[in-house]
Scaffold this active site. Structure first.
Site, PDB file in Angstrom:
ATOM      1  N   HIS A   1      38.471  20.724 -29.618  1.00  0.00           N
ATOM      2  CA  HIS A   1      37.544  21.712 -30.175  1.00  0.00           C
ATOM      3  C   HIS A   1      37.026  22.593 -29.042  1.00  0.00           C
ATOM      4  O   HIS A   1      36.474  22.099 -28.059  1.00  0.00           O
ATOM      5  CB  HIS A   1      36.386  21.013 -30.881  1.00  0.00           C
ATOM      6  CG  HIS A   1      36.826  20.309 -32.139  1.00  0.00           C
ATOM      7  ND1 HIS A   1      36.393  19.062 -32.490  1.00  0.00           N
ATOM      8  CD2 HIS A   1      37.696  20.706 -33.103  1.00  0.00           C
ATOM      9  CE1 HIS A   1      36.972  18.720 -33.646  1.00  0.00           C
ATOM     10  NE2 HIS A   1      37.764  19.701 -34.030  1.00  0.00           N
ATOM     11  N   GLU A  39      33.386  22.619 -27.171  1.00  0.00           N
ATOM     12  CA  GLU A  39      32.867  21.374 -26.601  1.00  0.00           C
ATOM     13  C   GLU A  39      33.230  21.311 -25.118  1.00  0.00           C
ATOM     14  O   GLU A  39      34.074  20.527 -24.687  1.00  0.00           O
ATOM     15  CB  GLU A  39      33.437  20.193 -27.415  1.00  0.00           C
ATOM     16  CG  GLU A  39      33.034  20.294 -28.890  1.00  0.00           C
ATOM     17  CD  GLU A  39      33.797  19.369 -29.844  1.00  0.00           C
ATOM     18  OE1 GLU A  39      34.614  18.561 -29.375  1.00  0.00           O
ATOM     19  OE2 GLU A  39      33.557  19.465 -31.066  1.00  0.00           O
ATOM     20  N   ARG A  92      35.454  26.925 -32.622  1.00  0.00           N
ATOM     21  CA  ARG A  92      35.880  25.512 -32.667  1.00  0.00           C
ATOM     22  C   ARG A  92      37.394  25.353 -32.820  1.00  0.00           C
ATOM     23  O   ARG A  92      38.014  24.486 -32.215  1.00  0.00           O
ATOM     24  CB  ARG A  92      35.167  24.856 -33.864  1.00  0.00           C
ATOM     25  CG  ARG A  92      35.673  23.483 -34.279  1.00  0.00           C
ATOM     26  CD  ARG A  92      34.842  23.011 -35.477  1.00  0.00           C
ATOM     27  NE  ARG A  92      35.419  21.871 -36.155  1.00  0.00           N
ATOM     28  CZ  ARG A  92      35.068  20.599 -35.920  1.00  0.00           C
ATOM     29  NH1 ARG A  92      34.172  20.310 -34.990  1.00  0.00           N
ATOM     30  NH2 ARG A  92      35.598  19.618 -36.599  1.00  0.00           N
ATOM     31  N   HIS A 111      35.331  14.563 -27.143  1.00  0.00           N
ATOM     32  CA  HIS A 111      34.620  15.583 -27.911  1.00  0.00           C
ATOM     33  C   HIS A 111      33.161  15.589 -27.470  1.00  0.00           C
ATOM     34  O   HIS A 111      32.729  14.745 -26.696  1.00  0.00           O
ATOM     35  CB  HIS A 111      34.662  15.231 -29.400  1.00  0.00           C
ATOM     36  CG  HIS A 111      36.024  15.318 -30.019  1.00  0.00           C
ATOM     37  ND1 HIS A 111      36.386  16.341 -30.840  1.00  0.00           N
ATOM     38  CD2 HIS A 111      37.098  14.491 -29.929  1.00  0.00           C
ATOM     39  CE1 HIS A 111      37.638  16.158 -31.240  1.00  0.00           C
ATOM     40  NE2 HIS A 111      38.097  15.036 -30.698  1.00  0.00           N
ATOM     41  N   GLU A 145      32.392  10.947 -28.340  1.00  0.00           N
ATOM     42  CA  GLU A 145      31.516  12.107 -28.557  1.00  0.00           C
ATOM     43  C   GLU A 145      30.509  12.040 -27.420  1.00  0.00           C
ATOM     44  O   GLU A 145      29.615  11.193 -27.412  1.00  0.00           O
ATOM     45  CB  GLU A 145      30.788  12.015 -29.900  1.00  0.00           C
ATOM     46  CG  GLU A 145      31.676  12.180 -31.116  1.00  0.00           C
ATOM     47  CD  GLU A 145      31.998  13.654 -31.421  1.00  0.00           C
ATOM     48  OE1 GLU A 145      31.412  14.548 -30.780  1.00  0.00           O
ATOM     49  OE2 GLU A 145      32.854  13.883 -32.296  1.00  0.00           O
TER      50      GLU A 145
HETATM   51 ZN   LIG Z   1      35.088  17.828 -31.497  1.00  0.00          ZN
END
Ligand SMILES: [Zn+2]
Ligand SMILES: *[C@@H]1O[C@H](CO)[C@@H](O)[C@H](O)[C@H]1NC(C)=O
Ligand SMILES: *[C@@H]1O[C@H](CO)[C@@H](O)[C@H](O)[C@H]1NC(C)=O
Ligand SMILES: *[C@@H]1O[C@H](CO)[C@@H](O)[C@H](O)[C@H]1NC(C)=O
Ligand SMILES: *[C@@H]1O[C@H](CO)[C@@H](O)[C@H](O)[C@H]1NC(C)=O
Length: 438
Positions: free
Chosen positions: A197, A200, A255, A325, A399
């Site tokens: 993405h 990020e 994104r 991410h 994340e």
């Molecule tokens: Zn992501």
């Protein structure tokens, strides 16, 4: 090892690059990204009941908000925290609505343009200060990251080999850096990707950090030496190269990929919904203008297809798939697409548990961990589920920081602590792989 320290001797190859990106960031006296975020806000809403959740969803649809967390309005439900980026002309309406209802909310970023420009001017200062040597504590443009890879490919032939696995939609090379001591024997491998993405940014910064640490500590740290002697790491610092580039030049909060659609004006597919695993089912959108658009068919995106082909070809050796991410502070494992327990759950669960403990031991930062479906949300067509289904036994998605205070605009001063703690988690998972799971 010129690229490794900070204030070392000037690395001629990188000086012109620093200047190029300074220009990119400060085009005369005009504003960054054409001032497009002036007056925009980022607001956290917490609907507590079903009715509130319904009202919030309707509001989001009307105002065309850009959802930061979760990534789509289907995930908005009673009790979920939602962070939205709301354009200036909509924020008045949203705030009026919030005052009328009793929905809990908090303004996270008062003026997004100001927040961006503050970050960028600090970045410029930091770059000036460290004009010599490569600075791993700033965000790097795609061009800089690719030059860095080419440079390491030349200077560290014993440990690094850089190659391309294909081309992006816009024709950019998809570079992968293979890290590990060369050996005759077939070694097991770990795949790491960052930047699926585009917005990020701390992801690519982590991928670079990982390589830097590996090269710096290979000789002194027995754990690192063991990792590089016994394994290969395939590292893709920027998966979604077109999107990442676009997030530097046009839209900081982009994104998706940048592919065109024949029937709609919207560009891009969510590269983490485009994999052939329960493709385009729950938690993915069929609409090309949505941020979680699954694409016209599985592996429609050349970036996804290239990585899927590579993993299919090397799946016998690849023992782990790690994808980076942001933001949420979570360590996730399959499944994403359904609420069910994976086979060998206990091995994966204990690896995750130890990894988050190791991470917390550095700065006390807490990560939640668990199956992605029940820890974050249900999403189909993700790379992690696909890698798992393809036969890679350990697959995780990180994340990274934070939990919404800065969101995607994580300041560069937090790159170092974020990467330092994450490094420990990755080393811990990797060492787990080298042992037999009980
Ligand atoms: Zn992501
Ligand atoms: C805000 O402005 C954008 C573009 O200028 C427009 O497309 C949108 O409809 C406007 N939204 C509202 C709520 O007025
Ligand atoms: C990396 O170096 C090898 C030889 O040392 C070369 O064949 C290869 O093309 C280089 N990779 C890139 C991306 O330049
Ligand atoms: C992994 O983390 C655990 C703590 O959660 C620790 O006991 C263990 O020594 C770590 N292993 C490695 C190899 O870092
Ligand atoms: C479970 O673990 C065992 C031992 O590591 C392995 O042989 C088996 O393939 C694994 N099963 C799955 C579904 O990953």
């Amino acid at each position: 090892m010129k690229l490794l320290g900070k204030p070392r001797s000037p690395t001629a190859a990188f000086l012109p690059l620093c200047l190029i990106s300074l220009k990119l960031l400060q085009p005369g006296h005009s504003h960054l990204y054409n001032n497009r975020y002036a007056g925009d806000k980022v607001i956290r809403l917490i609907p507590n009941t079903k009715d509130e959740a319904y009202a919030v969803k309707k509001m989001y649809q009307q105002l065309k908000v850009d959802l930061w967390q979760p990534s789509s309005i289907f995930y908005v439900s009673a009790g979920t925290v939602t962070d939205v980026h709301i354009p200036q002309n909509g924020s008045r309406a949203l705030l009026a609505f919030l005052r009328e209802t009793s929905i809990q909310y908090k303004i996270l970023i008062e003026d997004l343009q100001k927040a961006l420009e503050k970050g960028s001017s600090l970045q410029t200062q930091r770059r000036r200060r460290s004009a010599s040597g490569y600075n791993y504590e700033v965000y790097h443009s795609l061009e800089e990251i690719q030059n860095w890879m080419r440079h390491l490919n030349k200077t560290h032939p014993g440990l690094i080999h850089v190659f391309s696995i294909g081309k992006s939609y816009e024709g950019r090379s998809l570079f992968v850096l293979k890290l590990g001591r060369r050996s005759q024997a077939h070694k097991r491998a770990v795949w790491i990707d960052c930047g699926i993405h585009a917005r990020e940014w701390v992801g690519p910064a982590f991928c670079q950090w990982f390589v830097k640490e590996a090269l710096l500590t290979y000789r002194s740290d027995p754990t690192m030496r063991k990792m590089l002697n016994h394994l290969y790491f395939y590292i893709m610092p920027v998966f979604n190269v077109d999107g990442y580039h676009f997030s530097w030049t046009n839209d900081r909060f982009w994104r998706k990929t940048r592919s065109r659609n024949s029937r709609f004006r919207c560009h891009g597919v969510d590269a983490n919904r485009n994999w052939r695993v329960k493709w385009c089912d729950e938690g993915a959108s069929m609409h090309p203008c949505d941020d979680t658009y699954c694409g016209p068919f599985p592996e429609s995106e050349p970036e996804v297809k290239a990585v899927a082909n590579f993993l299919r070809k090397h799946k016998k050796h690849i023992r782990a798939y790690l994808s980076f991410h942001s933001y949420a502070q979570m360590l996730l494992y399959p499944y994403s697409y359904k609420y069910a327990t994976i086979p060998n759950f206990s091995c994966v669960e204990s690896a995750a548990h130890k990894a988050v403990n190791a991470l917390r031991s550095v700065h006390g930062v807490q990560y939640r961990y668990g199956p992605a479906s029940s820890t974050l949300y249900v999403s189909s067509g993700s790379s992690m589920d696909w890698a798992y289904k393809t036969g890679i036994p350990y697959t995780f998605a990180f994340e990274l920081r934070d939990t919404g205070h800065f969101g995607f605009l994580l300041p560069e001063t937090l790159i170092k602590p974020t990467c330092t703690e994450t490094m420990l988690a990755v080393k811990n998972i990797t060492m787990h792989l080298l042992k037999k799971c009980p």
